[in-house]
Motif scaffolding. Sequence first.
Motif, PDB file in Angstrom:
ATOM      1  N   ASP A 297       0.838  -1.211   0.000  1.00  0.00           N
ATOM      2  CA  ASP A 297       0.000   0.000   0.000  1.00  0.00           C
ATOM      3  C   ASP A 297       0.870   1.258   0.000  1.00  0.00           C
ATOM      4  O   ASP A 297       0.547   2.250  -0.659  1.00  0.00           O
ATOM      5  N   ASP A 298       1.974   1.214   0.735  1.00  0.00           N
ATOM      6  CA  ASP A 298       2.890   2.369   0.740  1.00  0.00           C
ATOM      7  C   ASP A 298       3.457   2.612  -0.660  1.00  0.00           C
ATOM      8  O   ASP A 298       3.556   3.748  -1.116  1.00  0.00           O
ATOM      9  N   LEU A 299       3.834   1.514  -1.322  1.00  0.00           N
ATOM     10  CA  LEU A 299       4.392   1.661  -2.680  1.00  0.00           C
ATOM     11  C   LEU A 299       3.346   2.227  -3.636  1.00  0.00           C
ATOM     12  O   LEU A 299       3.636   3.116  -4.449  1.00  0.00           O
ATOM     13  N   LEU A 300       2.126   1.721  -3.534  1.00  0.00           N
ATOM     14  CA  LEU A 300       1.067   2.204  -4.412  1.00  0.00           C
ATOM     15  C   LEU A 300       0.821   3.687  -4.178  1.00  0.00           C
ATOM     16  O   LEU A 300       0.662   4.465  -5.128  1.00  0.00           O
ATOM     17  N   ALA A 301       0.815   4.072  -2.900  1.00  0.00           N
ATOM     18  CA  ALA A 301       0.593   5.489  -2.586  1.00  0.00           C
ATOM     19  C   ALA A 301       1.739   6.325  -3.142  1.00  0.00           C
ATOM     20  O   ALA A 301       1.531   7.382  -3.753  1.00  0.00           O
ATOM     21  N   GLN A 302       2.951   5.841  -2.953  1.00  0.00           N
ATOM     22  CA  GLN A 302       4.132   6.601  -3.401  1.00  0.00           C
ATOM     23  C   GLN A 302       4.130   6.794  -4.925  1.00  0.00           C
ATOM     24  O   GLN A 302       4.409   7.884  -5.418  1.00  0.00           O
ATOM     25  N   TYR A 303       3.811   5.720  -5.662  1.00  0.00           N
ATOM     26  CA  TYR A 303       3.947   5.794  -7.116  1.00  0.00           C
ATOM     27  C   TYR A 303       2.677   6.206  -7.851  1.00  0.00           C
ATOM     28  O   TYR A 303       2.739   6.622  -9.003  1.00  0.00           O
ATOM     29  N   LEU A 304       1.529   6.038  -7.193  1.00  0.00           N
ATOM     30  CA  LEU A 304       0.284   6.311  -7.932  1.00  0.00           C
ATOM     31  C   LEU A 304      -0.519   7.476  -7.379  1.00  0.00           C
ATOM     32  O   LEU A 304      -1.329   8.060  -8.090  1.00  0.00           O
ATOM     33  N   ASP A 305      -0.320   7.790  -6.098  1.00  0.00           N
ATOM     34  CA  ASP A 305      -1.202   8.793  -5.492  1.00  0.00           C
ATOM     35  C   ASP A 305      -0.526  10.119  -5.180  1.00  0.00           C
ATOM     36  O   ASP A 305      -1.192  11.035  -4.703  1.00  0.00           O
ATOM     37  N   SER A 306       0.765  10.215  -5.383  1.00  0.00           N
ATOM     38  CA  SER A 306       1.427  11.457  -4.984  1.00  0.00           C
ATOM     39  C   SER A 306       0.966  12.591  -5.913  1.00  0.00           C
ATOM     40  O   SER A 306       0.606  12.351  -7.071  1.00  0.00           O
ATOM     41  N   PRO A 307       0.953  13.849  -5.412  1.00  0.00           N
ATOM     42  CA  PRO A 307       0.465  14.971  -6.228  1.00  0.00           C
ATOM     43  C   PRO A 307       1.259  15.145  -7.515  1.00  0.00           C
ATOM     44  O   PRO A 307       0.764  15.719  -8.485  1.00  0.00           O
ATOM     45  N   GLN A 308       2.496  14.618  -7.535  1.00  0.00           N
ATOM     46  CA  GLN A 308       3.322  14.803  -8.742  1.00  0.00           C
ATOM     47  C   GLN A 308       2.859  13.899  -9.899  1.00  0.00           C
ATOM     48  O   GLN A 308       3.206  14.124 -11.055  1.00  0.00           O
ATOM     49  N   VAL A 309       2.091  12.857  -9.548  1.00  0.00           N
ATOM     50  CA  VAL A 309       1.703  11.926 -10.602  1.00  0.00           C
ATOM     51  C   VAL A 309       0.759  12.635 -11.566  1.00  0.00           C
ATOM     52  O   VAL A 309      -0.232  13.223 -11.169  1.00  0.00           O
ATOM     53  N   LYS A 310       1.091  12.552 -12.856  1.00  0.00           N
ATOM     54  CA  LYS A 310       0.304  13.339 -13.809  1.00  0.00           C
ATOM     55  C   LYS A 310      -1.072  12.705 -14.049  1.00  0.00           C
ATOM     56  O   LYS A 310      -1.290  11.518 -13.829  1.00  0.00           O
ATOM     57  N   GLN A 311      -1.971  13.573 -14.505  1.00  0.00           N
ATOM     58  CA  GLN A 311      -3.343  13.137 -14.771  1.00  0.00           C
ATOM     59  C   GLN A 311      -3.351  12.033 -15.831  1.00  0.00           C
ATOM     60  O   GLN A 311      -2.602  12.094 -16.799  1.00  0.00           O
ATOM     61  N   ILE A 312      -4.212  11.063 -15.616  1.00  0.00           N
ATOM     62  CA  ILE A 312      -4.310   9.997 -16.617  1.00  0.00           C
ATOM     63  C   ILE A 312      -5.762   9.862 -17.063  1.00  0.00           C
ATOM     64  O   ILE A 312      -6.677  10.309 -16.380  1.00  0.00           O
TER      65      ILE A 312
END
Length: 525
Positions: A297-312
């Motif tokens: 869950d931490d990895l998913l949050a880090q790679y998918l939920d951070s504000p830097q992740v661009k809109q998809i």
Amino acid sequence: MVGGSSALNFSLVMYPSRANFEAWESLGNDGWGPDAMAPYLRKFHTYTPPSETTSALLSVDKYMNAENQGDQGPLPISHLDIYTPWNRAWDDTFARLGWNNHADPIAGRKVGSFTPPLSVDGKTGQRGYAGAYYTQDVAERKNLHLLTETMVERVILKKADSRVTATGIQIRTKDGQQLEVSATREVIVSAGSLNSPQLLELSGIGAADLLQKHNIPVVLNLPAVGENLQDHCMSTVNFEVADPQTSADIARDPKVVQSLVELYEKTRTGPMTGIPVSVAYLPLVDHNGQVQREQIDDLLAQYLDSPQVKQISLGRQQQYKILRQMLRDDQTGSADYMFLVAQFNAKEGVNTMSYALSKDLPENYINILVLHNHPFSRGSIHIQSANVGDKPIYDPKYLSHPLDLEILARHTQFLDKIASTEPFSSLLKPGARVPKAAVDLADLDTAKEVVKDRLFHCCHPVGTCAMMPAELGGVVDTQLKVHGTHNLRVVDASIFPLELSGTIQATTYAVAERAADIIRATAHC
Ligand SMILES: Cc1cc2nc3c(=O)[nH]c(=O)nc-3n(C[C@H](O)[C@H](O)[C@H](O)COP(=O)(O)OP(=O)(O)OC[C@H]3O[C@@H](n4cnc5c(N)ncnc54)[C@H](O)[C@@H]3O)c2cc1C
């Protein structure tokens, strides 16, 4: 070649997990779930169980329940007499690690090690491939004309009152003649994940700006064509075998090859009949074993939920929702481990299959390959000209999503566990690995470098004419008809909306069988 890449593939027959088809269904494809697809995974093949010797060596009958396997289909698949104590050691090693059970792979709930059958006829030792469907009675059908060495240049489309009809195809025969073949009912494109999108684009179905750039009249503006490309990429490490073990690397001696070829020609048996590969599906693991749910869950949050992740896009969001669930599910293989009793070489600039399988290293090795089953990265394939002879531009964008590198690196770390567990550990020379950096994979950054250094493709491209609603970025509907047309279908691996666990030929056959039933059911409407 009649049969496409089924006629030259490595012959492994692996079945997807139930979660794979559940994912297809939840991407807007009602009726394509695991229960609907189960009969088709049986329908395409006839399974020949192993001999007593092979059965005793691999304990195959503990997990391949004969009643679950196909017994009427055209494609012969078998467990041949080609396996060695290495395969037994693989199973025993995974049993020690807690990853060996009796679940039948065809039932779609397999994790842990097993030995998949091969698409080879156990009685004749000959390859089974899609040509098996082209039997004598099929060839004699009056309504079937097989044109070999003939290129389809485009599908001929007519648009009237915003209704698009495929009226035929334009072909170029082997003697250079350009002809048109008309269709009274429908046109079915089965050119594979690389060429089906190419044919649609050449016919005027694709992103309008791309088609206009190549002076192709736009019939349907469908920018999803050629997008959503997914493939399994893999990392690979060679382990030198300990004395007195040998590996198939001894086939560097031409005399060995010569005697194996002679054996095959005389008896249709021996190592030339197939590749003795064993595999294992594992959920996310790393250097310490299974990765705990909280850490995932931490990895998913880090790679998918951070504000830097661009809109998809909406479609990508839905796919990622499913991929998240799969990564958290310890009953779904996040990676597929496979081992070859031979070296496998990867080097930047020379990553051809013949180099990969060459005996470049002078010592004898086995190789463990780690396939990333459910990638987050998406590539594309698009035309580079209006000429069918110009190969489309293939851009797989492997590891372009940083979570893929993290996942593949963690799985690569687990190679340390496999190599240091008995009985495998005694069969390998301690510390003798290629690349050298793989000697100690405890450090995640080192593992990431090994992945990048040894990255290889798996020839499993899918998704470029994805079966999904148009608003999710789909190209075909659940009847496999191209959105916006009423009689143009695509039937091949390009329609898989999401990549599967393991290898993909079994599902390609299953999709083709399903398509045949759909077409038959509507033929007289
Ligand atoms: C080297 C290799 C090893 C593999 N190993 C395995 C394995 O061990 N197990 C497994 O499950 N899967 C394996 N696969 C994958 C599997 O074989 C394929 O994914 C599967 O066969 C895809 O089938 P398809 O019908 O979608 O496409 P394809 O097999 O690519 O068939 C498409 C056909 O269309 C033809 N075509 C394309 N364009 C045109 C045109 N314009 N006009 C006329 N004809 C055209 C092509 O020539 C080809 O015959 C492997 C693939 C490769 C390449």
